[in-house]
Design an enzyme around this catalytic site. Sequence first.
Site, PDB file in Angstrom:
ATOM      1  N   PRO A 134       1.106  -6.392   3.199  1.00 47.09           N
ATOM      2  CA  PRO A 134       1.909  -7.433   3.844  1.00 47.09           C
ATOM      3  C   PRO A 134       3.137  -6.827   4.488  1.00 47.09           C
ATOM      4  O   PRO A 134       3.933  -6.175   3.828  1.00 47.09           O
ATOM      5  CB  PRO A 134       2.296  -8.379   2.713  1.00 47.09           C
ATOM      6  CG  PRO A 134       1.349  -8.075   1.606  1.00 47.09           C
ATOM      7  CD  PRO A 134       1.010  -6.627   1.751  1.00 47.09           C
ATOM      8  N   GLU A 135       3.276  -7.051   5.770  1.00 50.14           N
ATOM      9  CA  GLU A 135       4.455  -6.614   6.517  1.00 50.14           C
ATOM     10  C   GLU A 135       5.253  -7.865   6.876  1.00 50.14           C
ATOM     11  O   GLU A 135       5.021  -8.930   6.321  1.00 50.14           O
ATOM     12  CB  GLU A 135       4.019  -5.825   7.757  1.00 50.14           C
ATOM     13  CG  GLU A 135       3.026  -4.702   7.428  1.00 50.14           C
ATOM     14  CD  GLU A 135       2.555  -3.929   8.634  1.00 50.14           C
ATOM     15  OE1 GLU A 135       3.296  -3.863   9.627  1.00 50.14           O
ATOM     16  OE2 GLU A 135       1.435  -3.380   8.604  1.00 50.14           O
TER      17      GLU A 135
ATOM     18  N   LYS B  24       9.982  -6.961   4.407  1.00 47.36           N
ATOM     19  CA  LYS B  24       8.668  -7.361   3.909  1.00 47.36           C
ATOM     20  C   LYS B  24       8.766  -8.158   2.619  1.00 47.36           C
ATOM     21  O   LYS B  24       7.738  -8.423   1.991  1.00 47.36           O
ATOM     22  CB  LYS B  24       7.826  -6.107   3.642  1.00 47.36           C
ATOM     23  CG  LYS B  24       7.653  -5.195   4.849  1.00 47.36           C
ATOM     24  CD  LYS B  24       6.937  -3.917   4.456  1.00 47.36           C
ATOM     25  CE  LYS B  24       6.831  -2.993   5.662  1.00 47.36           C
ATOM     26  NZ  LYS B  24       6.231  -1.695   5.317  1.00 47.36           N
TER      27      LYS B  24
ATOM     28  N   ARG C 188      -0.673   8.976   6.480  1.00 49.69           N
ATOM     29  CA  ARG C 188      -1.103   7.646   6.909  1.00 49.69           C
ATOM     30  C   ARG C 188      -1.852   7.762   8.225  1.00 49.69           C
ATOM     31  O   ARG C 188      -1.537   8.608   9.057  1.00 49.69           O
ATOM     32  CB  ARG C 188       0.106   6.716   7.117  1.00 49.69           C
ATOM     33  CG  ARG C 188       1.170   6.795   6.045  1.00 49.69           C
ATOM     34  CD  ARG C 188       0.727   6.155   4.760  1.00 49.69           C
ATOM     35  NE  ARG C 188       0.429   4.749   4.946  1.00 49.69           N
ATOM     36  CZ  ARG C 188       1.342   3.789   4.926  1.00 49.69           C
ATOM     37  NH1 ARG C 188       2.604   4.081   4.763  1.00 49.69           N
ATOM     38  NH2 ARG C 188       0.988   2.546   5.060  1.00 49.69           N
TER      39      ARG C 188
END
Length: 306
Positions: A2-3, A77, A294
């Site tokens: 979740p951003e 966030k 990432r």
Amino acid sequence: MPELPEAETIARGLRAPLLGRTLDGVEVIHPDLLDVEPAVFAAELFGSNARLDSISPQRPHARPCSIRIVDIGRRGKNVILVLTAPDTPPDESTPNRVLVVNLGMSGRLLWRSDNDPSPAPSHPAVIFRVSGAPEGTLVYHDPRRFGRIRLLAESAFAAWSETLGPEPLDPSFTPEVLAQALSTSASPIRSWLLDQRRIAGVGNIYASEACHGARIHPQTPARNIKGPAAARLHENLVSVLEHAVAQGGTTLRDYRTAQGWEGAFQHKLQAYGRETLPCPNCGTPIKRIVFSNRSAFFCPTCQPFD
DNA sequence: AGTGTATCCTGCAGGC
DNA sequence: TGCCTGCAGGATACAC
């Protein structure tokens, strides 16, 4: 996970059922989500007579303890619940406390009415009891348990908030503010955008999307992004976040709204998760590279590295 | 001031 | 079908 858009959607979805309601109990199933012992958490939440369901279910003589939810919002966030004692006269200045929920990678914050026939969340970590009609629970659900829940005094909340960068959707976040902030860092822009101290709320998905929209290679040093490029990055960062909020966020796997629904922005992604698929702008296959551990997705034609 | 690596933890997809 | 491996949106601590 979740951003910013997902946290914003959850906060909005919690306001209707929970704003002004009172919490009168908490069950801690996974203490590792908290930074204090469950009994301490409950005591800080409700006062020293608080009932902690998971440790002492029967406390018949404890006086009723409850707190009222007076505001629900978001910082970066994190979903923010502002709490106060319910029987305090409005003119009396009472120290509010702030519940800060970081959803980690797989966290959900779900409102569940007791008469909700749908299956209960499969991985509850902390359950708050919501009193009054309709009775229900606010469930923090998190299979991977990378999330964190902290209860802060208002002063501590303010100090914590100061450690985060500006809110990208705040009007004060102008192209000039972004350009100035970029100019001091040699970090690759994707890493720069993920750093919550520099800008709050951006994660891997929207960092990839904003760079793609701005036609900036994700490994471009931040300080090299200036003038028109900085303006494009600002425009695309703001628009992708706003668009994602309007779509209720991006559900790739775990994310759900406060009502348990999926978001819809995953259907709008231009680059993230689209390795080998054609760039929507030019048809070139999207590439995936890994740096700082990432994945970053970009179009080698639209986003040349120079 | 950077980067790379490891860590927390579980679920799931893909390969065999 | 089942086992194994790798990978996942985050944050942080560490060594270099």
